[in-house]
Design an enzyme around this catalytic site. Structure first.
Site, short mmCIF file in Angstrom:
data_model
loop_
_atom_site.label_atom_id
_atom_site.label_comp_id
_atom_site.label_asym_id
_atom_site.label_seq_id
_atom_site.Cartn_x
_atom_site.Cartn_y
_atom_site.Cartn_z
N TYR A 244 0.87 -1.19 0.00
CA TYR A 244 0.00 0.00 0.00
C TYR A 244 0.90 1.23 0.00
O TYR A 244 1.82 1.32 0.81
CB TYR A 244 -0.88 0.02 1.26
CG TYR A 244 -1.69 1.29 1.38
CD1 TYR A 244 -3.00 1.35 0.90
CD2 TYR A 244 -1.14 2.45 1.96
CE1 TYR A 244 -3.73 2.53 0.98
CE2 TYR A 244 -1.87 3.62 2.04
CZ TYR A 244 -3.17 3.65 1.55
OH TYR A 244 -3.88 4.82 1.62
N GLU B 196 -3.43 7.39 -4.24
CA GLU B 196 -3.37 6.14 -3.47
C GLU B 196 -3.19 4.98 -4.43
O GLU B 196 -4.01 4.78 -5.33
CB GLU B 196 -4.65 5.95 -2.66
CG GLU B 196 -4.63 4.72 -1.78
CD GLU B 196 -5.97 4.50 -1.07
OE1 GLU B 196 -7.00 4.29 -1.75
OE2 GLU B 196 -5.99 4.54 0.17
#
Ligand code: GDP
Ligand code: MN
Length: 402
Positions: free
Chosen positions: A122, A210
């Site tokens: 992530y 993101e």
């Protein structure tokens, strides 16, 4: 302003960030053409079919599917295009109505040929307002909901803050790669990835990027597989190409309409509609609605010119919401005269005709008394209030649910 995955990836590509290659399409035919093109370029029948909506968690709702051959690609494309996709992030969540899929991304299978050797991380970049610094949030627990990771294993969520004076430094990028447990070529590729991602973030005036998952494949390449990209709407004037990426079908229809009229409107969940001039007064008005036992149904700043036309447009937008039990109009007549606003309210009311919800009007400032008289003598279901407390009391008296 939020972008689709394929749009965000196109910006990333400009900055040299390695991305999962893919082509967007609007129809099954077009998507199949893109599939054939991709299959040829990649020399592989594998492809990932991805719904393009402004919400994450698409995989959970069946909006991301791996196809192993042409027939499967066609099946997934046909199923996903036009579907009402429900994800934990669409309105109402998995129990809600979902969002219609109008666009699809046909992408390479970035995990091939060795799926088992792939790791998912992530990585996101955003502004930490409290610290007044950009922050790179990263975790080895990629491909899942980062909020859940932060809840269950907070020690696996790392934050690297970027000094605004110095900008991104080599040691910042290396810290990210180190925290992700990388070494050798993967370490080097991750630092490059972070450099380029940060350049894209600054260059596009992004509010958030993101990449979840950020893929670490068998060849130690680091690739953006997913992309959530949000840009600062106030900076769009200097990014014409990005401004053109706006997809208003993904936004609240009433809010988009309001922007067209120059009204600053935000839809909320409550039962009292409000129409106010000035953002500060709008906030105060929402507070008094809460004090009266109601909940604001919207935020609406009609700006400096509360004339009949604008008031009517605003009325119509508020009335479309059937949760609304009352409308509070709170106008300070500084530049605009209260009698003109009162006339606007009366004209709009008559134009619309069958308004069933009670309307409470508080006008203060220039010609306020004249305005009150006009409202009181109009014979319409409109009540005037003088102070904020009066207004709150009247709202309270008309609410069914307070
Ligand atoms: P999201 O569900 O909206 O976050 O969409 P993502 O783009 O993150 O895709 C969901 C999941 O699909 C990812 O976490 C991956 O596990 C999987 N996925 C995405 N791209 C590929 C791919 O190229 N190959 C394979 N095998 N899986 C993929
Ligand atoms: Mn994702």
């Amino acid at each position: 302003m939020n972008l689709h995955e394929y749009q965000g990836k196109s910006i990333l590509a400009k900055y040299g960030v390695p991305i999962q290659k893919g082509y967007a399409a609007d129809t099954v035919e077009e998507a199949m053409t893109k599939y054939d093109q991709l299959a040829k370029e990649e020399d592989s029948p594998f492809a990932v079919i991805k719904a393009q909506i402004h919400a994450g968690g698409r995989g959970k709702g069946g909006g991301v599917k791996l196809a192993k051959n042409r027939a499967e690609a066609k099946e997934h494309i046909t199923n996903i295009l036009g579907m009402q996709l429900k994800t934990p992030q669409t309105p109402g969540g998995m129990e809600g109505a979902g969002k219609q899929v109008n666009k699809i991304l046909v992408a390479e299978d970035a995990y091939a040929p060795d799926f088992d050797a792939c790791k998912e991380y992530y990585v996101s970049i955003l502004l930490d307002r409290a610290r007044q610094q950009n922050v790179i949030i990263h975790s080895v627990k990629g491909g899942m909901d980062i909020e859940a990771v932060a809840e269950e294993t907070p020690e696996l969520v790392h934050k690297t803050y970027i000094d605004p004076e110095l900008g991104l430094q080599g040691f910042d990028a290396r810290e990210v790669a180190f925290n992700l447990g990388l070494s050798g070529l993967a370490f080097k590729n991750m630092t490059k990835f972070i450099y380029k991602l940060y350049a894209a973030y600054l260059g596009a005036d992004a509010a958030l990027i993101e990449i979840n998952p950020t893929l670490h494949n068998a060849d130690d390449e680091i690739i953006a597989v997913d992309c959530k990209f949000s840009v600062d709407a106030n900076a769009l004037y200097r990014h014409k190409d990005i401004a053109e990426m706006r997809d208003t079908t993904e936004e609240d229809a009433t809010e988009v309409e309001a922007q067209g009229y120059g009204l600053n409107f935000v839809n909320l969940d409550g039962n009292v509609g409000c129409m106010v001039n000035g953002a500060g007064l709008a906030m105060a008005t929402m507070d008094i609605i809460k004090l009266s036992g109601g909940e604001p149904a919207n935020f609406l700043d009609v700006g400096g010119t509360a004339d009949a036309e604008r008031v009517e447009k605003a009325f119509r937008m508020i009335l479309r919401d059937d949760k609304v039990e009352a409308i509070l109009i709170n106008i300070f007549g500084g530049i605009v005269r209260c009698d003109r606003v009162a006339q606007g309210v009366i004209d709009a009311y008559k134009n619309i005709g069958d308004i069933k919800v009670p309307i409470i009007v508080r006008l203060q400032g220039t010609n306020a008394e004249m305005a009150k008289e006009m409202i009181d003598n109009s014979g319409l279901n409109v009540r005037s209030a003088v102070t904020l407390q009066d207004a709150a009391d009247v709202v309270k008296s008309v609410l069914k649910t307070a």
